[in-house]
Write an enzyme that holds these catalytic residues in place. Structure first.
Site, mmCIF file in Angstrom:
data_model
loop_
_atom_site.group_PDB
_atom_site.id
_atom_site.type_symbol
_atom_site.label_atom_id
_atom_site.label_comp_id
_atom_site.label_asym_id
_atom_site.label_seq_id
_atom_site.Cartn_x
_atom_site.Cartn_y
_atom_site.Cartn_z
ATOM 1 N N ASP A 125 0.831 -1.280 -0.113
ATOM 2 C CA ASP A 125 -0.168 -0.031 -0.235
ATOM 3 C C ASP A 125 1.062 0.994 0.068
ATOM 4 O OD1 ASP A 125 -2.306 1.409 0.055
ATOM 5 O OD2 ASP A 125 -2.842 0.863 1.950
ATOM 6 N N ASN A 184 -10.496 -3.371 -6.197
ATOM 7 C CA ASN A 184 -9.715 -2.338 -7.016
ATOM 8 C C ASN A 184 -10.235 -1.901 -8.327
ATOM 9 O OD1 ASN A 184 -6.521 -3.374 -5.764
ATOM 10 N ND2 ASN A 184 -7.840 -1.816 -4.889
HETATM 11 C C1 FPP Z 1 -1.837 0.299 -3.229
HETATM 12 O O1 FPP Z 1 -1.205 1.580 -3.189
HETATM 13 C C2 FPP Z 1 -1.138 -0.631 -4.386
HETATM 14 C C3 FPP Z 1 -2.241 -1.059 -5.347
HETATM 15 C C4 FPP Z 1 -3.611 -1.531 -5.086
HETATM 16 C C5 FPP Z 1 -1.547 -2.067 -6.467
HETATM 17 C C6 FPP Z 1 -0.251 -2.508 -6.317
HETATM 18 C C7 FPP Z 1 0.344 -2.843 -7.344
HETATM 19 C C8 FPP Z 1 1.671 -3.081 -7.622
HETATM 20 C C9 FPP Z 1 2.746 -2.762 -6.764
HETATM 21 C C10 FPP Z 1 2.018 -3.569 -8.929
HETATM 22 C C11 FPP Z 1 1.089 -4.434 -9.533
HETATM 23 C C12 FPP Z 1 1.681 -5.664 -10.059
HETATM 24 C C13 FPP Z 1 0.896 -6.228 -10.971
HETATM 25 C C14 FPP Z 1 1.862 -7.837 -11.366
HETATM 26 C C15 FPP Z 1 -0.346 -6.179 -11.399
HETATM 27 P P1 FPP Z 1 -2.441 2.888 -3.728
HETATM 28 O O2 FPP Z 1 -2.550 2.981 -5.119
HETATM 29 O O3 FPP Z 1 -3.628 2.236 -2.898
HETATM 30 O O4 FPP Z 1 -1.701 3.823 -2.916
HETATM 31 P P2 FPP Z 1 -2.284 5.018 -2.048
HETATM 32 O O5 FPP Z 1 -2.920 4.396 -0.939
HETATM 33 O O6 FPP Z 1 -1.126 5.826 -1.559
HETATM 34 O O7 FPP Z 1 -3.284 5.556 -2.864
#
Ligand code: FPP
Length: 238
Positions: free
Chosen positions: A16, A64
């Site tokens: 996250d 998501n």
């Molecule tokens: C959370 O950060 C991250 C995610 C929901 C996606 C994580 C995905 C990756 C690191 C790469 C994905 C890999 C593949 C193979 C598909 P957030 O976007 O919720 O961050 P925030 O809470 O700061 O907004």
């Protein structure tokens, strides 16, 4: 507390903070997801060096899909761009790739890239790096219940073992299905539908580090904390 380091056989990571990491640098959110992939690479390599057997990363949850379409499209394109660069590294490191989650709804090109990565790394004998894609713990349990009912099994034959055997984590060797340690980055304090059944006895570790900043030292700290925990599984102190 003991000084001996205990290495969890299975670690789950809720990655996250990618969006906040990007925002801090004045960049679009997708920049954070790209940096998040690099964090997966370095964490996987280091986890395997430490002796971890299964590393499951929460890449995309069943919830998501409500994100902006452009961001969803970008995350779904990551395996396609990334695995061509990533697979040779994984083969050098002897790491296998797997996916858990609901394949329905994941774009065909994304599935193809993941399947190819799994195929290209299937002869490796080291750690299993698992991408939880379109994964939700409740959806997984619901599917398991449907499969069990459909199989026509007698009520008395429904056991915890049978449920575990019908979850997507049944692709792992028996002793490695349930994560001993779950790490969530970025300071949020929830499990968000991650490995719902499997996390019953997991040690939980929350860190303020944003996922793209997670590195070898972060994993060392997490494992040191895990090693100091007294895991009793509902029993009494020995
Ligand atoms: C959370 O950060 C991250 C995610 C929901 C996606 C994580 C995905 C990756 C690191 C790469 C994905 C890999 C593949 C193979 C598909 P957030 O976007 O919720 O961050 P925030 O809470 O700061 O907004």
């Amino acid at each position: 507390m003991t000084n001996e380091l205990k290495i969890p056989a299975h670690i789950g990571i809720i990655m996250d903070g990618n969006g906040r990491w990007a925002k801090k640098q004045g960049k679009p959110r997708i920049f954070g997801h790209k940096a998040g992939m690099d964090a997966i690479e370095r964490t996987a390599i280091y986890a395997q060096k430490l002796g971890v057997k299964v590393l499951t990363v929460y890449a995309f949850s069943t919830e998501n899909w409500t994100r902006p379409l452009d961001e969803v499209k970008f995350i779904m394109s990551l395996p396609i761009d990334f695995y061509s660069k990533f697979v040779p590294v994984l083969n050098r490191e002897n790491i296998q790739i797997r996916m858990i989650g609901d394949r329905n709804g994941v774009p065909a090109a994304t599935l193809k890239a993941i399947d190819r990565a799994a195929e290209d790394t299937k002869n490796n004998t080291g750690m299993i790096l698992t991408f939880a894609m379109n994964y939700g713990g409740r959806a997984e349990l619901l599917q398991a219940v449907k499969n069990i009912v459909k199989s026509g099994v007698e009520i008395d034959e429904i056991t915890e073992q049978l449920i575990s055997d019908n979850l997507t984590t049944s692709i792992f060797p028996e002793n490695w299905r349930d994560p001993e340690l779950i790490i969530r980055t970025s300071g949020e304090l929830r499990l968000s539908n991650f490995l719902t059944w499997q996390s019953a006895y997991s040690e939980l570790l929350f860190t303020d580090t944003l996922w793209p900043d997670f590195n070898e030292a972060s994993l060392d700290m997490a494992i040191a904390e895990f090693s100091g925990r007294d895991r009793r599984f509902g029993g009494v102190k020995g």
